[in-house]
Enzyme design. Structure first.
Site, PDB file in Angstrom:
ATOM      1  N   GLU A 204       0.816  -1.217   0.000  1.00  0.00           N
ATOM      2  CA  GLU A 204       0.000   0.000   0.000  1.00  0.00           C
ATOM      3  C   GLU A 204       0.854   1.274   0.000  1.00  0.00           C
ATOM      4  O   GLU A 204       0.814   2.063   0.954  1.00  0.00           O
ATOM      5  CB  GLU A 204      -0.954   0.000   1.198  1.00  0.00           C
ATOM      6  CG  GLU A 204      -1.875  -1.214   1.232  1.00  0.00           C
ATOM      7  CD  GLU A 204      -2.858  -1.183   2.399  1.00  0.00           C
ATOM      8  OE1 GLU A 204      -2.732  -0.314   3.274  1.00  0.00           O
ATOM      9  OE2 GLU A 204      -3.759  -2.032   2.414  1.00  0.00           O
TER      10      GLU A 204
ATOM     11  N   GLU B 243      -4.914  -8.711   1.121  1.00  0.00           N
ATOM     12  CA  GLU B 243      -5.543  -8.338   2.398  1.00  0.00           C
ATOM     13  C   GLU B 243      -7.039  -8.181   2.182  1.00  0.00           C
ATOM     14  O   GLU B 243      -7.477  -7.546   1.225  1.00  0.00           O
ATOM     15  CB  GLU B 243      -5.023  -7.002   2.944  1.00  0.00           C
ATOM     16  CG  GLU B 243      -3.686  -7.060   3.607  1.00  0.00           C
ATOM     17  CD  GLU B 243      -3.262  -5.707   4.169  1.00  0.00           C
ATOM     18  OE1 GLU B 243      -4.134  -4.886   4.540  1.00  0.00           O
ATOM     19  OE2 GLU B 243      -2.046  -5.465   4.203  1.00  0.00           O
TER      20      GLU B 243
HETATM   21  O1  IFM Z   1      -3.854  -2.911   9.333  1.00  0.00           O
HETATM   22  C1  IFM Z   1      -3.868  -2.436   8.036  1.00  0.00           C
HETATM   23  C2  IFM Z   1      -2.694  -2.971   7.259  1.00  0.00           C
HETATM   24  O2  IFM Z   1      -1.492  -2.671   7.855  1.00  0.00           O
HETATM   25  C3  IFM Z   1      -2.681  -2.384   5.862  1.00  0.00           C
HETATM   26  N1  IFM Z   1      -3.952  -2.536   5.218  1.00  0.00           N
HETATM   27  C4  IFM Z   1      -5.130  -2.161   5.945  1.00  0.00           C
HETATM   28  C5  IFM Z   1      -5.129  -2.828   7.314  1.00  0.00           C
HETATM   29  C6  IFM Z   1      -6.402  -2.438   8.091  1.00  0.00           C
HETATM   30  O3  IFM Z   1      -6.482  -1.066   8.249  1.00  0.00           O
END
Ligand code: IFM
Length: 486
Positions: free
Chosen positions: A179, A387
């Site tokens: 990200e 994710e």
């Molecule tokens: O916890 C975060 C992660 O580090 C990166 N993506 C989003 C998750 C939830 O906010």
């Protein structure tokens, strides 16, 4: 990504649809969120150590000093992953643990931790998926200017070479960045993330240098690692939707898509920055000076996989003069916008949708649309959901259980969306639940629990939630159970 075309809108998947053979079932964490051991074995502070120790930056003054103590408990954690039947574990490497000043030789004890973790995983039959950078820049590099400075991309390239040398013989899937949008725009734009700077031009510069660092790292990994090793980057692509059918709202969606998504996918996957992004931001940066000869060729080195993180869609409008909320974009409140050049766009929560504890609306179709949009825009690109998950207000019952039916429903809906996208042609190779266990949720500290495994921070006891058992069942059957949760 803007909303999906009607001709590829979601269809009901046939009952018999399965996840493809070889589809990878995993769970993810990140170094600063779980490891703890912040000052052990030579590790020095990263920007998140500094930020979390700055009063008022993180809820309750929480820090990652101890977190889930994964640094010491990794063997137990791997054993737990094995019991749950996980096939892959996505973790990140703390740069300041292996190269404390961000330059120079590596610290052996730091490398040893990741070697031991990877060996433990391999022995348990769990595929390691390593991310080089999940937001924790060594503080010394921030002191030298951080990501807005081009030299930080040089430092990252050296670090990538160190890690390829240390783990290249045992890690088969590598991700450069997690990200990068958050690193650039929450870190240097709105300042809700470390290092907490609020400089729109610096945020754009940071984005370019993160892109450059990504491309150069891909080159290093490709040069050092066997051909079978897979390289990737993970993006939190915003599934942007206009609030109404008006031209003004379509323009708001275009703008957020440009500075939220195409600022990364453009150079990485097409070898160019989008013209509309450049036009929207040229009062802030001189792109012709920022992007030097050879940068775009370096950034667009092909990746084997694109990691996609998805939680909730992004609903936007162009507000009438003086109205609309331009700050409530779901990424944390700030007086400064993380959307340089498009600060006037307003963000909305969809009506009638359930929300998670982050106040993010639950919309599995957003994941379907996102996977289909990427497939349409970049045909043939293998995808991995790196994710997806949800925070809820979990607690341990007097019987010692954690019942989390909302999370099961969330996961069921989103896995169904993945399955539908696969049936409709998206090449999705795997799914990583966020997160394996409760952890340090950045500016929210420990107040938000995303884990499938509950962590009692006082004792560091792990309690698999009902959703962990449910996910284990999904993995066992390599598909969703015939009926949804009760
Ligand atoms: O916890 C975060 C992660 O580090 C990166 N993506 C989003 C998750 C939830 O906010």
């Amino acid at each position: 990504m803007t909303a999906v075309r009607p001709d590829i809108a979601p269809k009901q998947a046939p009952e018999a649809t399965k996840f493809p053979t070889g589809f990878v079932w995993g769970a993810a964490t990140a170094a600063y969120q779980v490891e703890g051991a912040a000052a052990e074995d030579g590790r020095t502070p990263s920007i998140w150590d500094t930020f979390s120790r700055t009063p008022g930056k993180v809820r309750n003054g929480d820090t990652g000093d101890i977190a889930a103590d994964h640094y010491h408990l990794y063997r137990d954690d791997v054993a737990l992953m094995k019991r749950l039947g996980l096939k892959a574990y996505r973790f990140s490497i703390s740069w300041s643990r292996v190269q404390p000043t961000g330059r120079g030789p590596a610290v052996q004890r730091g490398l040893d931790f990741y070697r031991k973790l990877v060996d433990e995983l391999l022995e348990a039959g769990i595929t390691p998926v390593a991310t080089l950078y999940h937001w924790d820049l060594p503080q010394e590099l921030e002191d030298a200017g951080g990501w807005p400075q081009r030299v930080t991309a040089d430092r990252f390239t050296d670090y990538a070479a160190i890690m390829a040398g240390a783990l290249g013989d045992r890690v088969g899937t590598w991700t450069t960045f997690n990200e990068p949008w958050c690193s650039a725009f929450l870190g240097y734009g709105s300042g809700v993330h470390a290092p907490g700077r609020t400089e729109p031009a610096s945020a754009l510069r940071a984005a370019h240098h993160l892109n450059l660092a990504h491309g150069r790292a891909i080159e290093v990994l490709r040069g050092q690692l066997p051909a079978a090793v897979q390289t990737s980057v993970t993006l939190n692509l915003h599934q942007v939707r206009p609030l109404t059918a008006s031209a003004a709202d379509a323009d708001a969606a275009r703008r957020i898509d440009a500075v939220g998504n195409r600022i990364f996918t453009g150079p990485m996957l097409r070898g160019e920055y989008p013209e509309d992004l450049i036009a929207d931001t040229r009062h802030l940066v001189d792109w012709s000076r920022l992007v030097q000869d050879g940068d775009l060729a370096a950034i667009s080195r092909p990746v084997d996989l694109l990691g996609v993180n998805y939680y909730t869609p992004t609903l936007v409008s162009t507000p009438a003069e003086g109205s609309g909320d331009t700050r409530n974009d779901g990424h944390g409140a700030s007086d400064y916008s993380p959307w340089p050049g498009s600060e006037h766009v307003a963000f909305h929560l969809a009506e009638g949708k359930e929300r998670t504890a982050m106040n993010w609306s639950i919309d599995p179709n957003g994941l379907y649309s996102l996977l289909m949009d990427v497939t349409r825009d970049h045909p043939g690109l293998p995808l991995m959901v790196t994710e997806n998950g949800a925070a809820f207000d979990d607690y341990v019952s007097p019987e010692g259980r954690v019942e989390d039916p909302e999370r099961i429903a969330y996961l069921h809906g989103h896995l169904d969306a993945v399955q539908r996208a696969v049936a409709d042609g998206a090449d999705v190779r795997g799914y990583f639940l966020w997160s394996l266990m409760d952890n340090f949720e950045w500016a929210y500290g420990y107040s938000k629990r995303f884990g499938a495994v509950y962590v009692d921070y006082a004792s560091q006891r792990r309690i698999p939630k009902a959703s962990a058992h449910w996910y284990a069942d999904v993995i066992r059957r390599h598909g969703l159970p015939p009926t949804g949760p009760a």
